[in-house]
Design a protein around this motif. Sequence first.
Motif, PDB file in Angstrom:
ATOM      1  N   GLN A   4       0.917  -1.161   0.072  1.00 29.05           N
ATOM      2  CA  GLN A   4       0.135   0.263   0.048  1.00 29.05           C
ATOM      3  C   GLN A   4       0.952   1.182  -0.061  1.00 29.05           C
ATOM      4  O   GLN A   4       1.842   1.288   0.662  1.00 29.05           O
ATOM      5  CB  GLN A   4      -1.080   0.003   1.258  1.00 29.05           C
ATOM      6  CG  GLN A   4      -1.988   1.124   1.422  1.00 29.05           C
ATOM      7  CD  GLN A   4      -2.655   1.083   2.742  1.00 29.05           C
ATOM      8  OE1 GLN A   4      -2.571   0.248   3.389  1.00 29.05           O
ATOM      9  NE2 GLN A   4      -3.559   2.105   2.609  1.00 29.05           N
ATOM     10  N   THR A   5       0.856   2.135  -0.828  1.00 26.27           N
ATOM     11  CA  THR A   5       1.115   3.464  -0.799  1.00 26.27           C
ATOM     12  C   THR A   5       0.589   4.589   0.061  1.00 26.27           C
ATOM     13  O   THR A   5      -0.628   4.325   0.306  1.00 26.27           O
ATOM     14  CB  THR A   5       1.267   3.929  -2.420  1.00 26.27           C
ATOM     15  OG1 THR A   5       1.742   3.039  -3.119  1.00 26.27           O
ATOM     16  CG2 THR A   5       1.887   5.263  -2.374  1.00 26.27           C
ATOM     17  N   ILE A   6       1.463   5.229   0.829  1.00 23.28           N
ATOM     18  CA  ILE A   6       0.894   5.971   1.765  1.00 23.28           C
ATOM     19  C   ILE A   6       1.271   7.367   1.206  1.00 23.28           C
ATOM     20  O   ILE A   6       2.057   7.819   0.931  1.00 23.28           O
ATOM     21  CB  ILE A   6       1.425   5.928   3.328  1.00 23.28           C
ATOM     22  CG1 ILE A   6       1.379   4.343   3.801  1.00 23.28           C
ATOM     23  CG2 ILE A   6       1.007   6.972   4.001  1.00 23.28           C
ATOM     24  CD1 ILE A   6       2.371   4.160   4.906  1.00 23.28           C
ATOM     25  N   ASN A   7       0.077   8.396   1.221  1.00 21.04           N
ATOM     26  CA  ASN A   7       0.101   9.556   1.107  1.00 21.04           C
ATOM     27  C   ASN A   7       0.567  10.179   2.407  1.00 21.04           C
ATOM     28  O   ASN A   7      -0.247  10.468   2.930  1.00 21.04           O
ATOM     29  CB  ASN A   7      -1.123  10.338   0.306  1.00 21.04           C
ATOM     30  CG  ASN A   7      -1.075  11.553   0.076  1.00 21.04           C
ATOM     31  OD1 ASN A   7      -0.525  12.508   0.543  1.00 21.04           O
ATOM     32  ND2 ASN A   7      -1.819  11.714  -1.112  1.00 21.04           N
ATOM     33  N   HIS A   8       1.822  10.774   2.578  1.00 20.05           N
ATOM     34  CA  HIS A   8       2.297  11.170   3.546  1.00 20.05           C
ATOM     35  C   HIS A   8       1.565  12.501   3.844  1.00 20.05           C
ATOM     36  O   HIS A   8       1.425  12.978   5.096  1.00 20.05           O
ATOM     37  CB  HIS A   8       3.812  11.180   3.760  1.00 20.05           C
ATOM     38  CG  HIS A   8       4.417   9.819   4.063  1.00 20.05           C
ATOM     39  ND1 HIS A   8       4.535   8.993   2.826  1.00 20.05           N
ATOM     40  CD2 HIS A   8       4.508   9.149   5.141  1.00 20.05           C
ATOM     41  CE1 HIS A   8       5.180   7.972   3.335  1.00 20.05           C
ATOM     42  NE2 HIS A   8       5.233   8.090   4.764  1.00 20.05           N
ATOM     43  N   LEU A  12      -0.295  13.453   7.362  1.00 24.32           N
ATOM     44  CA  LEU A  12      -0.177  14.842   8.024  1.00 24.32           C
ATOM     45  C   LEU A  12      -1.462  15.496   8.277  1.00 24.32           C
ATOM     46  O   LEU A  12      -1.639  15.756   9.495  1.00 24.32           O
ATOM     47  CB  LEU A  12       1.173  15.377   7.503  1.00 24.32           C
ATOM     48  CG  LEU A  12       1.662  16.573   8.189  1.00 24.32           C
ATOM     49  CD1 LEU A  12       2.160  16.124   9.480  1.00 24.32           C
ATOM     50  CD2 LEU A  12       2.717  17.312   7.499  1.00 24.32           C
ATOM     51  N   ILE A  13      -2.028  16.049   7.273  1.00 21.37           N
ATOM     52  CA  ILE A  13      -3.091  16.772   7.339  1.00 21.37           C
ATOM     53  C   ILE A  13      -4.341  16.224   8.199  1.00 21.37           C
ATOM     54  O   ILE A  13      -4.779  16.682   9.021  1.00 21.37           O
ATOM     55  CB  ILE A  13      -3.571  17.222   5.944  1.00 21.37           C
ATOM     56  CG1 ILE A  13      -2.549  18.117   5.221  1.00 21.37           C
ATOM     57  CG2 ILE A  13      -5.013  17.937   5.965  1.00 21.37           C
ATOM     58  CD1 ILE A  13      -2.825  18.273   3.732  1.00 21.37           C
ATOM     59  N   LEU A  92       0.270   8.509  10.666  1.00 15.58           N
ATOM     60  CA  LEU A  92       1.410   7.748   9.816  1.00 15.58           C
ATOM     61  C   LEU A  92       1.563   6.512  10.102  1.00 15.58           C
ATOM     62  O   LEU A  92       1.798   5.663   9.220  1.00 15.58           O
ATOM     63  CB  LEU A  92       2.723   8.900  10.185  1.00 15.58           C
ATOM     64  CG  LEU A  92       2.694  10.174   9.598  1.00 15.58           C
ATOM     65  CD1 LEU A  92       3.707  11.266  10.022  1.00 15.58           C
ATOM     66  CD2 LEU A  92       2.603  10.306   8.013  1.00 15.58           C
ATOM     67  N   TRP A  93       1.574   6.168  11.503  1.00 17.77           N
ATOM     68  CA  TRP A  93       2.047   4.831  12.005  1.00 17.77           C
ATOM     69  C   TRP A  93       1.022   3.796  11.449  1.00 17.77           C
ATOM     70  O   TRP A  93       1.406   2.562  11.039  1.00 17.77           O
ATOM     71  CB  TRP A  93       2.070   4.832  13.466  1.00 17.77           C
ATOM     72  CG  TRP A  93       2.669   3.449  14.048  1.00 17.77           C
ATOM     73  CD1 TRP A  93       3.814   2.681  13.897  1.00 17.77           C
ATOM     74  CD2 TRP A  93       2.065   2.679  15.059  1.00 17.77           C
ATOM     75  NE1 TRP A  93       3.685   1.491  14.369  1.00 17.77           N
ATOM     76  CE2 TRP A  93       2.758   1.539  15.320  1.00 17.77           C
ATOM     77  CE3 TRP A  93       0.841   2.890  15.610  1.00 17.77           C
ATOM     78  CZ2 TRP A  93       2.219   0.709  16.220  1.00 17.77           C
ATOM     79  CZ3 TRP A  93       0.278   2.034  16.803  1.00 17.77           C
ATOM     80  CH2 TRP A  93       1.175   0.990  16.776  1.00 17.77           C
ATOM     81  N   ALA A  94      -0.306   4.182  11.568  1.00 16.91           N
ATOM     82  CA  ALA A  94      -1.448   3.129  11.406  1.00 16.91           C
ATOM     83  C   ALA A  94      -1.373   3.070   9.890  1.00 16.91           C
ATOM     84  O   ALA A  94      -2.066   2.112   9.561  1.00 16.91           O
ATOM     85  CB  ALA A  94      -2.618   3.805  12.085  1.00 16.91           C
ATOM     86  N   ARG A  95      -1.116   3.916   8.947  1.00 14.48           N
ATOM     87  CA  ARG A  95      -1.230   3.787   7.652  1.00 14.48           C
ATOM     88  C   ARG A  95      -0.060   2.701   7.177  1.00 14.48           C
ATOM     89  O   ARG A  95      -0.364   2.073   6.176  1.00 14.48           O
ATOM     90  CB  ARG A  95      -1.229   5.151   6.913  1.00 14.48           C
ATOM     91  CG  ARG A  95      -2.041   6.061   7.355  1.00 14.48           C
ATOM     92  CD  ARG A  95      -2.626   6.626   6.391  1.00 14.48           C
ATOM     93  NE  ARG A  95      -3.782   7.572   7.018  1.00 14.48           N
ATOM     94  CZ  ARG A  95      -5.025   7.178   7.471  1.00 14.48           C
ATOM     95  NH1 ARG A  95      -5.181   6.098   7.467  1.00 14.48           N
ATOM     96  NH2 ARG A  95      -5.932   8.040   8.272  1.00 14.48           N
ATOM     97  N   LYS A  96       0.888   2.679   7.872  1.00 12.14           N
ATOM     98  CA  LYS A  96       2.216   1.969   7.561  1.00 12.14           C
ATOM     99  C   LYS A  96       1.935   0.543   8.054  1.00 12.14           C
ATOM    100  O   LYS A  96       2.436  -0.513   7.557  1.00 12.14           O
ATOM    101  CB  LYS A  96       3.364   2.423   8.111  1.00 12.14           C
ATOM    102  CG  LYS A  96       4.543   1.689   7.599  1.00 12.14           C
ATOM    103  CD  LYS A  96       5.915   2.314   7.812  1.00 12.14           C
ATOM    104  CE  LYS A  96       7.036   1.559   7.189  1.00 12.14           C
ATOM    105  NZ  LYS A  96       8.429   2.297   7.460  1.00 12.14           N
ATOM    106  N   HIS A  97       1.331   0.693   9.344  1.00 11.79           N
ATOM    107  CA  HIS A  97       0.974  -0.601  10.030  1.00 11.79           C
ATOM    108  C   HIS A  97      -0.478  -0.863  10.394  1.00 11.79           C
ATOM    109  O   HIS A  97      -0.836  -0.493  11.615  1.00 11.79           O
ATOM    110  CB  HIS A  97       1.531  -0.881  11.335  1.00 11.79           C
ATOM    111  CG  HIS A  97       3.277  -0.592  11.178  1.00 11.79           C
ATOM    112  ND1 HIS A  97       3.967  -1.689  10.696  1.00 11.79           N
ATOM    113  CD2 HIS A  97       3.892   0.423  11.268  1.00 11.79           C
ATOM    114  CE1 HIS A  97       5.131  -1.034  10.605  1.00 11.79           C
ATOM    115  NE2 HIS A  97       5.279   0.272  10.957  1.00 11.79           N
TER     116      HIS A  97
END
Length: 165
Positions: A4-8, A12-13, A92-97
């Motif tokens: 999954q690609t995360i839109n950082h 953040l927003i 940010l963390w929950a999108r990566k994990h």
Amino acid sequence: MTKQTINHRAALIAGVTGGVISGLVKLGWENILPPRTPERDQTNPPQQLLQQMGVPARLTHATYTYSGQQLPGVSYVMHFGFSTTFAVAYSLWARKHPKAKAGSSAAFGLGIWGLYHHAILPALGTIPRAKDQPIEEHVSEGIGHVLWMWTADWVSDAVYRRLTK
């Protein structure tokens, strides 16, 4: 399995938005079940922590007036700074994990409460040791941190989906 690609930027927003709104929820909760006695809240934990860092009481107790009431401006800056920092980190963390979101983030909120209110702040002498805090404080802070992170999670998730669809 696709990565999954995360839109950082969106995360953040979303985290900032979730942090501000969940900070409002936590303040509202503390009006219903105040965590501290009026005596212990004369210098609240954010003010005490700043004073331990050398910030003078005249600044930590600075207020602003709204609707004829004196409100603790510096405490609010600390409150929303804490809320937003952790909501962004969680976003940010929950999108990566994604498995981190188990329990609708309640575990994360309880973890932050335990880490800060039972370990870090007592170790710094900012607040009493957990065993010396009244049960009302534990109830208010524990439930308040769950509601705070549920709100941060829900809001940041909705904002992230809108920004990335």
